[in-house]
Design a protein around this motif. Structure first.
Motif, PDB file in Angstrom:
ATOM      1  N   UNK A  47      40.349  33.045  28.181  1.00 42.17           N
ATOM      2  CA  UNK A  47      40.710  34.455  28.268  1.00 42.17           C
ATOM      3  C   UNK A  47      41.324  35.006  29.283  1.00 42.17           C
ATOM      4  N   UNK A  48      42.401  34.601  29.816  1.00 47.32           N
ATOM      5  CA  UNK A  48      42.658  35.621  30.740  1.00 47.32           C
ATOM      6  C   UNK A  48      43.046  36.734  30.429  1.00 47.32           C
ATOM      7  N   UNK A  49      43.410  37.236  29.931  1.00 50.11           N
ATOM      8  CA  UNK A  49      43.764  38.506  29.683  1.00 50.11           C
ATOM      9  C   UNK A  49      43.145  39.807  29.544  1.00 50.11           C
ATOM     10  N   UNK A  50      41.936  39.152  28.526  1.00 52.11           N
ATOM     11  CA  UNK A  50      40.652  39.367  28.301  1.00 52.11           C
ATOM     12  C   UNK A  50      39.511  39.981  29.688  1.00 52.11           C
ATOM     13  N   UNK A  51      40.238  38.594  30.024  1.00 56.39           N
ATOM     14  CA  UNK A  51      38.689  38.684  31.373  1.00 56.39           C
ATOM     15  C   UNK A  51      39.160  39.911  32.743  1.00 56.39           C
ATOM     16  N   UNK A  52      40.954  40.042  32.496  1.00 61.14           N
ATOM     17  CA  UNK A  52      41.071  41.193  33.247  1.00 61.14           C
ATOM     18  C   UNK A  52      40.670  42.041  32.962  1.00 61.14           C
ATOM     19  N   UNK A  53      41.590  42.531  31.454  1.00 62.18           N
ATOM     20  CA  UNK A  53      40.560  43.527  31.218  1.00 62.18           C
ATOM     21  C   UNK A  53      39.552  43.992  31.399  1.00 62.18           C
ATOM     22  N   UNK A  54      38.151  43.086  31.122  1.00 63.19           N
ATOM     23  CA  UNK A  54      37.374  43.016  30.927  1.00 63.19           C
ATOM     24  C   UNK A  54      36.915  43.641  32.968  1.00 63.19           C
ATOM     25  N   UNK A 119      41.625  32.459  40.503  1.00 59.38           N
ATOM     26  CA  UNK A 119      40.900  32.470  39.562  1.00 59.38           C
ATOM     27  C   UNK A 119      40.206  33.276  39.122  1.00 59.38           C
ATOM     28  N   UNK A 120      40.079  34.953  39.939  1.00 59.92           N
ATOM     29  CA  UNK A 120      39.361  35.980  39.613  1.00 59.92           C
ATOM     30  C   UNK A 120      40.462  37.000  40.129  1.00 59.92           C
ATOM     31  N   UNK A 121      39.775  38.328  38.756  1.00 59.83           N
ATOM     32  CA  UNK A 121      40.873  39.227  39.082  1.00 59.83           C
ATOM     33  C   UNK A 121      40.087  40.338  40.572  1.00 59.83           C
ATOM     34  N   UNK A 122      40.521  40.717  41.789  1.00 59.78           N
ATOM     35  CA  UNK A 122      39.922  41.463  42.248  1.00 59.78           C
ATOM     36  C   UNK A 122      40.346  42.630  42.531  1.00 59.78           C
ATOM     37  N   UNK A 123      39.313  43.882  42.872  1.00 59.94           N
ATOM     38  CA  UNK A 123      39.770  45.133  42.374  1.00 59.94           C
ATOM     39  C   UNK A 123      40.379  46.108  43.939  1.00 59.94           C
ATOM     40  N   UNK A 124      41.167  46.673  43.822  1.00 60.06           N
ATOM     41  CA  UNK A 124      41.937  47.295  45.414  1.00 60.06           C
ATOM     42  C   UNK A 124      42.217  47.905  45.127  1.00 60.06           C
ATOM     43  N   UNK A 125      40.960  49.143  43.844  1.00 66.16           N
ATOM     44  CA  UNK A 125      40.852  50.315  44.076  1.00 66.16           C
ATOM     45  C   UNK A 125      40.784  51.349  42.961  1.00 66.16           C
TER      46      UNK A 125
END
Length: 176
Positions: A47-54, A119-125
């Motif tokens: 669930x790449x899109x779902x993981x990013x949105x979450x 493998x991970x979305x990182x929050x920048x701001x």
């Protein structure tokens, strides 16, 4: 989006995020789960899109939701997930939880900037018109901001239960 530009439909956004997240190996899990009927099963989900949105949603929630509302929401999330997993979409308890979740989310909006990497979305701001963060309110340098002296009585009051527990559980002092 630029000012005045209309957002694409959610399905279009999800398809794009699935493609971007897939390239970065985001959102794949391999788990052993407990089925409702009492057996264990193995599941591999992507669930790449779902993981990013979450990730983005959880981050904007941290900015816009009150601490206690967030804690209560977190405690209800397990039951919500259980009801979804077991197919109880139209049960009265799901109706209650959905209304509670909708109410808790009413101020959650804003923008989160992410970087997708390994493998991970990182929050920048992040930013939101409904932000509960106020730098002046927490500042110890700004007049009318946070006054450390106000904390002393609060800390002593909160410590009383810890002292009572320590005295009961360890009357001879802490074990080494």
């Amino acid at each position: 989006l630029t000012s005045g530009e209309e957002a694409p439909p959610p399905a279009t956004i999800l398809k794009l995020l699935n493609k971007l997240g897939g390239v970065h190996a985001i959102g794949r899990i391999d788990i052993v789960e407990n089925r409702y009927v009492g057996i264990k099963s193995r599941g591999v989900y992507e669930t790449p899109g779902g993981t990013i949105l979450r990730e983005a949603h959880l981050d904007i929630e941290s900015l816009t939701m009150d601490r206690e509302v967030l804690r209560i929401r977190d405690s209800m999330s397990l039951k919500y997930a259980e009801l979804v997993y077991n197919g109880f979409w139209y049960s009265p308890e799901m109706e209650f939880l959905q209304n509670s979740m909708d109410f808790a989310q009413r101020h959650v909006s804003g923008e989160v900037r992410l970087r997708l990497f390994r493998g991970k979305p990182f929050v920048l701001g992040r930013s939101s018109p409904n932000s509960l963060y106020n730098m002046d309110m927490v500042s110890m340098d700004v007049e009318g901001g946070f006054n450390v002296a106000h904390s002393e009585g609060f800390i002593r009051t909160q410590a009383r239960r810890l002292q009572a527990y320590r005295n009961m559980a360890y009357p001879n002092g802490w074990p080494l």
